[in-house]
Write an enzyme that holds these catalytic residues in place. Structure first.
Site, PDB file in Angstrom:
ATOM      1  N   ARG A 162       0.831  -1.217   0.000  1.00  0.00           N
ATOM      2  CA  ARG A 162       0.000   0.000   0.000  1.00  0.00           C
ATOM      3  C   ARG A 162       0.865   1.267   0.000  1.00  0.00           C
ATOM      4  NH1 ARG A 162      -2.968  -3.805  -0.587  1.00  0.00           N
ATOM      5  NH2 ARG A 162      -5.064  -4.065   0.273  1.00  0.00           N
ATOM      6  N   SER A 236     -10.537  -0.647   3.570  1.00  0.00           N
ATOM      7  CA  SER A 236      -9.751  -0.747   4.817  1.00  0.00           C
ATOM      8  C   SER A 236      -9.282   0.647   5.226  1.00  0.00           C
ATOM      9  CB  SER A 236      -8.514  -1.620   4.614  1.00  0.00           C
ATOM     10  OG  SER A 236      -8.873  -2.909   4.171  1.00  0.00           O
ATOM     11  N   GLU A 338      -4.517   3.844   6.131  1.00  0.00           N
ATOM     12  CA  GLU A 338      -4.299   3.611   4.700  1.00  0.00           C
ATOM     13  C   GLU A 338      -4.964   4.727   3.886  1.00  0.00           C
ATOM     14  OE1 GLU A 338      -5.594  -0.248   2.672  1.00  0.00           O
ATOM     15  OE2 GLU A 338      -6.539   1.301   1.450  1.00  0.00           O
TER      16      GLU A 338
HETATM   17  P1  FAD Z   1      -8.958   8.686  -4.971  1.00  0.00           P
HETATM   18  O1  FAD Z   1      -9.617   8.294  -3.709  1.00  0.00           O
HETATM   19  O2  FAD Z   1      -9.658   9.664  -5.825  1.00  0.00           O
HETATM   20  O3  FAD Z   1      -7.497   9.232  -4.653  1.00  0.00           O
HETATM   21  C1  FAD Z   1      -6.632   8.541  -3.762  1.00  0.00           C
HETATM   22  C2  FAD Z   1      -5.306   9.304  -3.703  1.00  0.00           C
HETATM   23  O4  FAD Z   1      -4.669   9.256  -4.977  1.00  0.00           O
HETATM   24  C3  FAD Z   1      -5.471  10.798  -3.393  1.00  0.00           C
HETATM   25  O5  FAD Z   1      -4.359  11.201  -2.644  1.00  0.00           O
HETATM   26  C4  FAD Z   1      -5.478  11.451  -4.766  1.00  0.00           C
HETATM   27  O6  FAD Z   1      -5.032  12.795  -4.730  1.00  0.00           O
HETATM   28  C5  FAD Z   1      -4.497  10.575  -5.513  1.00  0.00           C
HETATM   29  N1  FAD Z   1      -4.757  10.445  -6.948  1.00  0.00           N
HETATM   30  C6  FAD Z   1      -5.852   9.939  -7.550  1.00  0.00           C
HETATM   31  N2  FAD Z   1      -5.701   9.918  -8.886  1.00  0.00           N
HETATM   32  C7  FAD Z   1      -4.472  10.437  -9.138  1.00  0.00           C
HETATM   33  C8  FAD Z   1      -3.727  10.686 -10.318  1.00  0.00           C
HETATM   34  N3  FAD Z   1      -4.207  10.422 -11.532  1.00  0.00           N
HETATM   35  N4  FAD Z   1      -2.494  11.243 -10.200  1.00  0.00           N
HETATM   36  C9  FAD Z   1      -1.987  11.547  -8.983  1.00  0.00           C
HETATM   37  N5  FAD Z   1      -2.645  11.331  -7.836  1.00  0.00           N
HETATM   38  C10 FAD Z   1      -3.866  10.775  -7.902  1.00  0.00           C
HETATM   39  N6  FAD Z   1      -7.676  -0.694  -2.155  1.00  0.00           N
HETATM   40  C11 FAD Z   1      -6.863  -1.757  -2.318  1.00  0.00           C
HETATM   41  O7  FAD Z   1      -5.644  -1.591  -2.521  1.00  0.00           O
HETATM   42  N7  FAD Z   1      -7.342  -3.036  -2.253  1.00  0.00           N
HETATM   43  C12 FAD Z   1      -8.650  -3.305  -2.031  1.00  0.00           C
HETATM   44  O8  FAD Z   1      -9.053  -4.449  -1.984  1.00  0.00           O
HETATM   45  C13 FAD Z   1      -9.539  -2.190  -1.865  1.00  0.00           C
HETATM   46  N8  FAD Z   1     -10.842  -2.401  -1.615  1.00  0.00           N
HETATM   47  C14 FAD Z   1     -11.676  -1.342  -1.449  1.00  0.00           C
HETATM   48  C15 FAD Z   1     -13.043  -1.580  -1.202  1.00  0.00           C
HETATM   49  C16 FAD Z   1     -13.913  -0.535  -1.040  1.00  0.00           C
HETATM   50  C17 FAD Z   1     -15.377  -0.828  -0.777  1.00  0.00           C
HETATM   51  C18 FAD Z   1     -13.453   0.805  -1.133  1.00  0.00           C
HETATM   52  C19 FAD Z   1     -14.403   1.949  -0.990  1.00  0.00           C
HETATM   53  C20 FAD Z   1     -12.097   1.066  -1.346  1.00  0.00           C
HETATM   54  C21 FAD Z   1     -11.200  -0.012  -1.498  1.00  0.00           C
HETATM   55  N9  FAD Z   1      -9.825   0.190  -1.744  1.00  0.00           N
HETATM   56  C22 FAD Z   1      -8.995  -0.877  -1.936  1.00  0.00           C
HETATM   57  C23 FAD Z   1      -9.266   1.550  -1.782  1.00  0.00           C
HETATM   58  C24 FAD Z   1      -9.413   2.246  -3.160  1.00  0.00           C
HETATM   59  O9  FAD Z   1     -10.328   1.553  -3.976  1.00  0.00           O
HETATM   60  C25 FAD Z   1      -8.070   2.320  -3.889  1.00  0.00           C
HETATM   61  O10 FAD Z   1      -7.124   2.993  -3.112  1.00  0.00           O
HETATM   62  C26 FAD Z   1      -8.199   3.029  -5.236  1.00  0.00           C
HETATM   63  O11 FAD Z   1      -7.014   2.883  -5.988  1.00  0.00           O
HETATM   64  C27 FAD Z   1      -8.509   4.524  -5.090  1.00  0.00           C
HETATM   65  O12 FAD Z   1      -8.784   5.015  -6.390  1.00  0.00           O
HETATM   66  P2  FAD Z   1      -9.538   6.402  -6.582  1.00  0.00           P
HETATM   67  O13 FAD Z   1      -9.525   6.698  -8.031  1.00  0.00           O
HETATM   68  O14 FAD Z   1     -10.874   6.348  -5.949  1.00  0.00           O
HETATM   69  O15 FAD Z   1      -8.576   7.383  -5.807  1.00  0.00           O
HETATM   70  N1  EPU Z   2     -10.693 -10.229  10.889  1.00  0.00           N
HETATM   71  C1  EPU Z   2     -11.292 -10.249  12.126  1.00  0.00           C
HETATM   72  N2  EPU Z   2     -12.304  -9.363  12.356  1.00  0.00           N
HETATM   73  C2  EPU Z   2     -12.743  -8.492  11.419  1.00  0.00           C
HETATM   74  C3  EPU Z   2     -12.126  -8.470  10.174  1.00  0.00           C
HETATM   75  C4  EPU Z   2     -11.087  -9.357   9.916  1.00  0.00           C
HETATM   76  O1  EPU Z   2     -10.929 -11.032  12.989  1.00  0.00           O
HETATM   77  O2  EPU Z   2     -13.682  -7.730  11.728  1.00  0.00           O
HETATM   78  C5  EPU Z   2      -9.591 -11.187  10.620  1.00  0.00           C
HETATM   79  C6  EPU Z   2     -10.113 -12.549  10.137  1.00  0.00           C
HETATM   80  O3  EPU Z   2      -9.345 -13.558  10.734  1.00  0.00           O
HETATM   81  C7  EPU Z   2      -9.805 -12.537   8.652  1.00  0.00           C
HETATM   82  C8  EPU Z   2      -8.558 -11.669   8.597  1.00  0.00           C
HETATM   83  O4  EPU Z   2      -8.755 -10.685   9.630  1.00  0.00           O
HETATM   84  O5  EPU Z   2      -9.570 -13.826   8.184  1.00  0.00           O
HETATM   85  C9  EPU Z   2      -8.360 -10.969   7.263  1.00  0.00           C
HETATM   86  O6  EPU Z   2      -9.552 -10.293   6.891  1.00  0.00           O
HETATM   87  P1  EPU Z   2      -9.937 -10.090   5.355  1.00  0.00           P
HETATM   88  O7  EPU Z   2      -9.738 -11.340   4.598  1.00  0.00           O
HETATM   89  O8  EPU Z   2     -11.282  -9.450   5.311  1.00  0.00           O
HETATM   90  O9  EPU Z   2      -8.818  -9.103   4.824  1.00  0.00           O
HETATM   91  P2  EPU Z   2      -8.167  -7.813   5.458  1.00  0.00           P
HETATM   92  O10 EPU Z   2      -6.805  -8.134   5.934  1.00  0.00           O
HETATM   93  O11 EPU Z   2      -9.107  -7.185   6.426  1.00  0.00           O
HETATM   94  C10 EPU Z   2      -6.997  -7.061   3.261  1.00  0.00           C
HETATM   95  C11 EPU Z   2      -6.849  -5.775   2.512  1.00  0.00           C
HETATM   96  C12 EPU Z   2      -8.061  -5.542   1.643  1.00  0.00           C
HETATM   97  C13 EPU Z   2      -8.144  -6.674   0.626  1.00  0.00           C
HETATM   98  C14 EPU Z   2      -8.267  -8.003   1.386  1.00  0.00           C
HETATM   99  C15 EPU Z   2      -8.188  -9.197   0.452  1.00  0.00           C
HETATM  100  C16 EPU Z   2      -5.431  -4.296   3.795  1.00  0.00           C
HETATM  101  C17 EPU Z   2      -5.352  -3.116   4.697  1.00  0.00           C
HETATM  102  N3  EPU Z   2      -6.654  -4.682   3.447  1.00  0.00           N
HETATM  103  O12 EPU Z   2      -8.088  -6.895   4.146  1.00  0.00           O
HETATM  104  O13 EPU Z   2      -7.879  -4.318   0.941  1.00  0.00           O
HETATM  105  O14 EPU Z   2      -9.251  -6.519  -0.217  1.00  0.00           O
HETATM  106  O15 EPU Z   2      -7.187  -8.135   2.330  1.00  0.00           O
HETATM  107  O16 EPU Z   2      -6.899  -9.301  -0.070  1.00  0.00           O
HETATM  108  O17 EPU Z   2      -4.396  -4.845   3.419  1.00  0.00           O
HETATM  109  C18 EPU Z   2      -8.256  -1.972   1.085  1.00  0.00           C
HETATM  110  O18 EPU Z   2      -7.032  -1.833   0.991  1.00  0.00           O
HETATM  111  O19 EPU Z   2      -9.036  -0.995   1.154  1.00  0.00           O
HETATM  112  C19 EPU Z   2      -8.822  -3.316   1.119  1.00  0.00           C
HETATM  113  C20 EPU Z   2     -10.122  -3.558   1.247  1.00  0.00           C
END
Ligand code: FAD
Ligand code: EPU
Length: 342
Positions: A162, A236, A338
């Site tokens: 990240r 997250s 994050e």
């Molecule tokens: P924004 O929120 O618009 O911007 C994020 C940052 O990037 C800001 O600082 C912004 O200024 C900058 N930025 C955006 N675009 C540009 C650009 N073109 N040039 C320079 N800077 C820029 N993330 C994960 O890694 N894994 C996951 O599994 C994951 N699951 C998610 C689930 C949910 C339900 C949600 C809501 C979010 C999740 N995220 C996850 C976080 C998010 O989706 C990612 O970080 C995504 O890449 C953000 O994209 P955005 O376009 O919305 O960025």
């Molecule tokens: N867990 C708990 N309680 C909770 C949530 C999770 O005990 O309320 C424990 C469980 O044991 C579970 C483990 O945490 O098995 C891991 O949880 P999960 O599989 O939901 O994944 P995570 O670690 O919470 C990460 C990423 C996600 C990504 C998933 C799948 C980060 C910070 N988050 O979540 O990314 O989608 O793994 O790879 O690394 C994001 O970055 O926004 C994001 C959603």
């Protein structure tokens, strides 16, 4: 290119925070971006993608520039790979679906991550055992101070968990305009992470395909993570923290249920969701499902902070601060946010 003044950005952030931007404009080419920056020289700039990893704790006094540069181009190929250049304003998940339709492998595990392609290198998005860096080839970005385009290779980006140079070292200096991916002609399926294999079995999949893996990931994600269209959130809120193996053993002795995954070099990644679930606002309570006003900690995923409707960004931030403190107090582990705080 219309510039709007003092507009609400509620619809532009997945937390649904009703903050205001002093100035707001969209750009769909590098030329338009340059013109906007030139017109607003002394103004702080915030580049906005899909707004799914941002928390506005206050109004933004400068210019919010929403990226709408589109386009998907196959630029070269070799025996094993296809190189695809994608405009930063393309929607990430739509790009993943496009790759799957074309039979290009590598991004299927990253299905359903919200946001735009241009933000994907910012924090090296990752999920289900794959990170952006595994398919990244290069990107082009416009340097705001020097007003010039710069090319970044994989090494230049210094991707980590990240993390990238854009998140801290070069924060707010570059506008990513396009990203080039190196995708595989022949899939190397990665289904060892989490519940993917189990989900594929449940789906009755006999022969692996890009579509099947993507569908399995979509099913798992939809069952675990709240949909921002229904409940405001940014995924997250904190990163999963890393500790040394000895520290993990000590934590395990005190808290036998603690969840951790071994990393190379004797490190362990702790599940922050578990830590947050196992402490709370008062002794014997849990943050999971906690709600104060419209700010809360999700009922099924403690790592996700939510806005039930009209929470202020500052209220979500205060909740994150209280969680940080209680995790540090109970486990001696410091969580890192994050989400990008504005
Ligand atoms: P924004 O929120 O618009 O911007 C994020 C940052 O990037 C800001 O600082 C912004 O200024 C900058 N930025 C955006 N675009 C540009 C650009 N073109 N040039 C320079 N800077 C820029 N993330 C994960 O890694 N894994 C996951 O599994 C994951 N699951 C998610 C689930 C949910 C339900 C949600 C809501 C979010 C999740 N995220 C996850 C976080 C998010 O989706 C990612 O970080 C995504 O890449 C953000 O994209 P955005 O376009 O919305 O960025
Ligand atoms: N867990 C708990 N309680 C909770 C949530 C999770 O005990 O309320 C424990 C469980 O044991 C579970 C483990 O945490 O098995 C891991 O949880 P999960 O599989 O939901 O994944 P995570 O670690 O919470 C990460 C990423 C996600 C990504 C998933 C799948 C980060 C910070 N988050 O979540 O990314 O989608 O793994 O790879 O690394 C994001 O970055 O926004 C994001 C959603």
């Amino acid at each position: 290119m219309e510039i709007q003044k003092s507009i609400s950005i509620k619809q532009y952030n997945s937390f649904g925070i009703n903050a205001h931007a002093n100035l707001f404009a969209k750009f769909s080419s590098i030329k338009e971006l340059e013109e906007q920056v030139e017109l607003n020289r002394q103004t702080p700039i915030l580049i906005l993608g899909g707004g799914s990893n941002l928390l506005f704790t206050k109004d933004f006094g400068g210019l919010v520039l929403k990226n709408e540069i589109t386009g998907i181009k196959e630029i070269k190929e070799d025996e094993h790979h296809i190189y695809v250049q994608v405009g930063a304003g393309e929607n990430w998940h739509q790009f993943v679906l496009h790759c799957i339709r074309k039979g290009w492998a590598g991004v299927e595990n990253l299905s359903l991550i919200p946001g735009q392609v241009g933000a994907s290198p910012m924090q090296n998005i990752g999920a289900y055992g794959v990170e952006l860096k595994n398919v990244f080839y290069s990107l082009e970005a416009w340097h705001i101070p020097e007003k010039k385009m710069v090319n970044f290779t994989l090494n230049d980006c210094e991707f980590g968990y990240r993390e990238s140079v854009f998140k801290k070292k070069f924060k707010d200096q570059f506008v990513i305009t396009d990203v080039t991916f190196r995708l595989n002609r022949i899939p190397q399926f990665n289904i060892s992470y989490g519940a993917i294999a189990q989900e594929l079995e449940k789906m009755g999949v006999k022969d692996l395909s890009l579509q099947a893996v993507s569908r399995a990931v979509i099913n798992i994600r939809s069952s675990k993570l709240p949909d921002p269209a229904v409940i405001g959130n940014a995924g997250s809120f904190f990163k999963n923290p890393e500790v040394g193996y000895a520290a993990f053993e000590m934590l395990k002795e005190k808290h036998p249920g603690i969840v951790g995954y071994s990393l190379p070099h004797g490190h362990v990644k702790l599940a922050a969701g578990w830590l947050i679930e196992h402490c709370g606002p008062a002794a014997g309570t849990s943050w999971k499902g906690y709600r104060k006003g419209d700010a809360g900690c999700h009922e099924q995923q403690a790592l996700v902070l939510v806005n039930y409707g009209n929470a202020k960004g500052s209220e979500i931030y205060d909740l994150s601060e209280a969680i940080l403190k209680s995790v540090a107090q109970k486990f001696g582990v410091t969580l890192e946010r994050e989400v990008n705080i504005i």
